[in-house]
Scaffold this motif. Structure first.
Motif, PDB file in Angstrom:
ATOM      1  N   PRO A 185       6.278   6.555  -7.249  1.00  0.00           N
ATOM      2  CA  PRO A 185       5.701   6.658  -8.963  1.00  0.00           C
ATOM      3  C   PRO A 185       6.153   5.331  -9.698  1.00  0.00           C
ATOM      4  O   PRO A 185       7.197   4.920  -9.512  1.00  0.00           O
ATOM      5  CB  PRO A 185       6.559   7.716  -9.441  1.00  0.00           C
ATOM      6  CG  PRO A 185       6.894   8.638  -8.379  1.00  0.00           C
ATOM      7  CD  PRO A 185       7.158   7.622  -7.216  1.00  0.00           C
ATOM      8  N   GLY A 186       5.166   4.930 -10.416  1.00  0.00           N
ATOM      9  CA  GLY A 186       5.113   3.545 -11.234  1.00  0.00           C
ATOM     10  C   GLY A 186       4.771   2.595 -10.280  1.00  0.00           C
ATOM     11  O   GLY A 186       4.605   1.291 -11.028  1.00  0.00           O
ATOM     12  N   PHE A 187       4.413   2.605  -9.175  1.00  0.00           N
ATOM     13  CA  PHE A 187       4.059   1.445  -8.220  1.00  0.00           C
ATOM     14  C   PHE A 187       2.697   1.493  -8.245  1.00  0.00           C
ATOM     15  O   PHE A 187       1.732   0.835  -7.442  1.00  0.00           O
ATOM     16  CB  PHE A 187       4.680   1.273  -7.017  1.00  0.00           C
ATOM     17  CG  PHE A 187       5.937   0.526  -7.076  1.00  0.00           C
ATOM     18  CD1 PHE A 187       6.186  -0.680  -6.680  1.00  0.00           C
ATOM     19  CD2 PHE A 187       7.110   1.238  -7.409  1.00  0.00           C
ATOM     20  CE1 PHE A 187       7.261  -1.404  -6.900  1.00  0.00           C
ATOM     21  CE2 PHE A 187       8.320   0.857  -7.491  1.00  0.00           C
ATOM     22  CZ  PHE A 187       8.513  -0.565  -7.222  1.00  0.00           C
ATOM     23  N   GLU A 188       1.767   2.447  -8.699  1.00  0.00           N
ATOM     24  CA  GLU A 188       0.380   2.748  -8.696  1.00  0.00           C
ATOM     25  C   GLU A 188      -0.377   1.420  -8.631  1.00  0.00           C
ATOM     26  O   GLU A 188      -1.536   1.235  -8.047  1.00  0.00           O
ATOM     27  CB  GLU A 188      -0.269   3.625  -9.638  1.00  0.00           C
ATOM     28  CG  GLU A 188       0.431   5.359  -9.279  1.00  0.00           C
ATOM     29  CD  GLU A 188       1.891   5.499  -9.799  1.00  0.00           C
ATOM     30  OE1 GLU A 188       2.403   6.725  -9.750  1.00  0.00           O
ATOM     31  OE2 GLU A 188       2.251   4.690 -10.679  1.00  0.00           O
ATOM     32  N   GLN A 189      -0.259   0.784  -9.571  1.00  0.00           N
ATOM     33  CA  GLN A 189      -0.970  -0.558 -10.012  1.00  0.00           C
ATOM     34  C   GLN A 189      -0.557  -1.923  -9.568  1.00  0.00           C
ATOM     35  O   GLN A 189      -0.774  -2.939  -9.847  1.00  0.00           O
ATOM     36  CB  GLN A 189      -1.141  -0.532 -11.621  1.00  0.00           C
ATOM     37  CG  GLN A 189      -1.650   0.619 -12.119  1.00  0.00           C
ATOM     38  CD  GLN A 189      -3.121   0.748 -11.612  1.00  0.00           C
ATOM     39  OE1 GLN A 189      -3.828  -0.124 -11.625  1.00  0.00           O
ATOM     40  NE2 GLN A 189      -3.307   2.031 -11.397  1.00  0.00           N
ATOM     41  N   ARG A 196       2.250   1.887  -3.429  1.00  0.00           N
ATOM     42  CA  ARG A 196       1.114   2.267  -4.367  1.00  0.00           C
ATOM     43  C   ARG A 196       0.989   3.933  -4.179  1.00  0.00           C
ATOM     44  O   ARG A 196       0.875   4.572  -5.261  1.00  0.00           O
ATOM     45  CB  ARG A 196      -0.106   1.646  -3.992  1.00  0.00           C
ATOM     46  CG  ARG A 196      -0.297   0.224  -4.694  1.00  0.00           C
ATOM     47  CD  ARG A 196      -1.817   0.088  -4.825  1.00  0.00           C
ATOM     48  NE  ARG A 196      -1.991  -1.370  -4.715  1.00  0.00           N
ATOM     49  CZ  ARG A 196      -2.360  -2.281  -3.869  1.00  0.00           C
ATOM     50  NH1 ARG A 196      -2.692  -1.613  -2.679  1.00  0.00           N
ATOM     51  NH2 ARG A 196      -2.160  -3.607  -3.996  1.00  0.00           N
ATOM     52  N   HIS A 197       1.124   4.282  -3.024  1.00  0.00           N
ATOM     53  CA  HIS A 197       0.747   5.743  -2.668  1.00  0.00           C
ATOM     54  C   HIS A 197       1.878   6.513  -2.880  1.00  0.00           C
ATOM     55  O   HIS A 197       1.513   7.825  -3.036  1.00  0.00           O
ATOM     56  CB  HIS A 197       0.251   5.771  -1.200  1.00  0.00           C
ATOM     57  CG  HIS A 197      -1.108   5.258  -1.207  1.00  0.00           C
ATOM     58  ND1 HIS A 197      -1.574   4.063  -0.870  1.00  0.00           N
ATOM     59  CD2 HIS A 197      -2.244   6.095  -1.618  1.00  0.00           C
ATOM     60  CE1 HIS A 197      -2.930   3.913  -0.806  1.00  0.00           C
ATOM     61  NE2 HIS A 197      -3.559   5.016  -1.298  1.00  0.00           N
ATOM     62  N   TYR A 198       3.125   6.113  -2.706  1.00  0.00           N
ATOM     63  CA  TYR A 198       4.367   7.159  -2.663  1.00  0.00           C
ATOM     64  C   TYR A 198       5.504   6.997  -3.563  1.00  0.00           C
ATOM     65  O   TYR A 198       6.331   7.695  -3.482  1.00  0.00           O
ATOM     66  CB  TYR A 198       4.997   6.999  -1.028  1.00  0.00           C
ATOM     67  CG  TYR A 198       3.872   7.378  -0.166  1.00  0.00           C
ATOM     68  CD1 TYR A 198       3.587   8.734   0.071  1.00  0.00           C
ATOM     69  CD2 TYR A 198       3.533   6.369   1.029  1.00  0.00           C
ATOM     70  CE1 TYR A 198       2.523   9.023   1.068  1.00  0.00           C
ATOM     71  CE2 TYR A 198       2.290   6.643   1.656  1.00  0.00           C
ATOM     72  CZ  TYR A 198       1.998   7.937   1.971  1.00  0.00           C
ATOM     73  OH  TYR A 198       1.301   8.558   2.948  1.00  0.00           O
ATOM     74  N   THR A 230      13.470   3.948  -1.885  1.00  0.00           N
ATOM     75  CA  THR A 230      12.863   4.648  -2.915  1.00  0.00           C
ATOM     76  C   THR A 230      13.685   6.112  -2.712  1.00  0.00           C
ATOM     77  O   THR A 230      13.120   6.971  -3.725  1.00  0.00           O
ATOM     78  CB  THR A 230      11.557   4.937  -2.553  1.00  0.00           C
ATOM     79  OG1 THR A 230      11.508   5.531  -1.363  1.00  0.00           O
ATOM     80  CG2 THR A 230      10.715   3.658  -2.710  1.00  0.00           C
ATOM     81  N   ASP A 267       0.823  -1.197   0.089  1.00  0.00           N
ATOM     82  CA  ASP A 267       0.066  -0.009   0.110  1.00  0.00           C
ATOM     83  C   ASP A 267       1.020   1.257   0.020  1.00  0.00           C
ATOM     84  O   ASP A 267       0.426   2.318  -0.728  1.00  0.00           O
ATOM     85  CB  ASP A 267      -0.900  -0.118   1.190  1.00  0.00           C
ATOM     86  CG  ASP A 267      -2.235   1.171   1.292  1.00  0.00           C
ATOM     87  OD1 ASP A 267      -2.457   1.059   0.020  1.00  0.00           O
ATOM     88  OD2 ASP A 267      -2.082   1.723   2.114  1.00  0.00           O
ATOM     89  N   ARG A 288       0.248  -5.026  -7.355  1.00  0.00           N
ATOM     90  CA  ARG A 288      -0.171  -5.864  -6.800  1.00  0.00           C
ATOM     91  C   ARG A 288       0.398  -7.259  -6.204  1.00  0.00           C
ATOM     92  O   ARG A 288       1.504  -7.393  -6.988  1.00  0.00           O
ATOM     93  CB  ARG A 288      -1.477  -6.425  -7.379  1.00  0.00           C
ATOM     94  CG  ARG A 288      -1.194  -7.121  -8.665  1.00  0.00           C
ATOM     95  CD  ARG A 288      -2.537  -7.346  -9.473  1.00  0.00           C
ATOM     96  NE  ARG A 288      -2.453  -8.221 -10.506  1.00  0.00           N
ATOM     97  CZ  ARG A 288      -2.364  -9.238 -10.664  1.00  0.00           C
ATOM     98  NH1 ARG A 288      -2.938 -10.177  -9.697  1.00  0.00           N
ATOM     99  NH2 ARG A 288      -2.245 -10.213 -11.747  1.00  0.00           N
TER     100      ARG A 288
END
Length: 172
Positions: free
Chosen positions: A28-32, A24-26, A88, A21, A34
Motif C-alpha cells: 500500500p502506498g506504492f501503487e503509483q 506496486r501490486h503488494y 514490507t 512491479d 515509478r
C-alpha cells in the motif's frame, strides 16, 4: 567479457523492474511508484568477509534472530542469491556485535559488506542501510574502546548498547 557484463546489466535491470512491479501490486502506498533511473554500470556487491566471533546466517535473518550483543536492527530484506524478500512485513533481525570482530585479530573491527555472514545473510547485510547500522556500531565501539582502554573482544557490551541507545539506535 563485455557480453557477460552486458548480460548481467540486462538481467539486473529486469530484476529491478520486477521489484518495482511487486511494490506496486503488494505494498500500500506504492501503487503509483515509478523508476526514475538505473545505475550507469554494474557494481561489486560482495567482497572479502571476515571470519568473525559470530557469523550471521540465513536462519538468523529469516527467523527474526535475536542476540544479547545487538548493535542495531535491520528488516528482513534479501535481494540476491535466489531470494527477493522486500522489507514490507515489519519483520527484522538484530545485528550481533560479534560479526564485526574478527577471530584471532586484536585491535580490529569492521563494518559494511566485510562483516561475518553466510551467503544468504550477506545479501541483506551488504545493503547500504545495513552498512550504516554496522558502521555506527563499529565507530561507537572504537570510540568506547579507546575511552575505556578495552580491546574490541573485551568491550563492555552494556556500555556500548547504552551509548548506541543514547544516539537513537534501536537495538531490540
Amino acid at each position: 567479457m563485455c557480453s557477460i557484463s552486458h548480460g548481467a546489466e540486462i538481467e539486473g535491470r529486469q530484476q529491478a523492474i520486477w521489484a518495482i512491479d511487486a511494490l506496486r501490486h503488494y505494498v500500500p502506498g506504492f501503487e503509483q511508484v515509478r523508476l526514475r533511473s538505473f545505475g550507469m554500470t554494474l557494481g561489486a556487491r560482495e567482497s572479502r568477509k571476515i571470519e568473525g566471533k559470530v557469523r550471521v546466517d540465513k536462519e538468523h535473518v529469516l527467523n527474526q534472530g535475536r542476540c544479547a550483543d545487538s548493535i542495531g536492527i535491520f528488516p528482513e530484506f534479501i535481494d540476491g542469491s535466489g531470494y527477493l524478500i522486500l522489507p514490507t512485513t515489519g519483520r527484522y533481525y538484530q545485528i550481533p556485535y560479534g560479526c564485526l570482530v574478527p577471530k584471532g585479530v586484536e585491535n580490529l573491527i569492521v563494518a559494511g559488506r566485510c562483516v561475518s555472514a553466510d551467503v544468504i545473510a550477506h545479501t541483506t547485510m551488504r545493503n547500504m542501510m545495513c552498512c550504516a547500522v554496522t558502521g555506527q556500531g563499529a565507530g561507537t565501539a572504537a570510540a568506547l574502546s579507546a575511552q575505556l582502554d578495552q580491546g574490541f573482544s573485551d568491550l563492555d557490551m552494556a556500555k556500548l548498547q547504552a551509548t548506541l541507545k543514547d544516539q537513537g539506535v534501536r537495538i531490540d
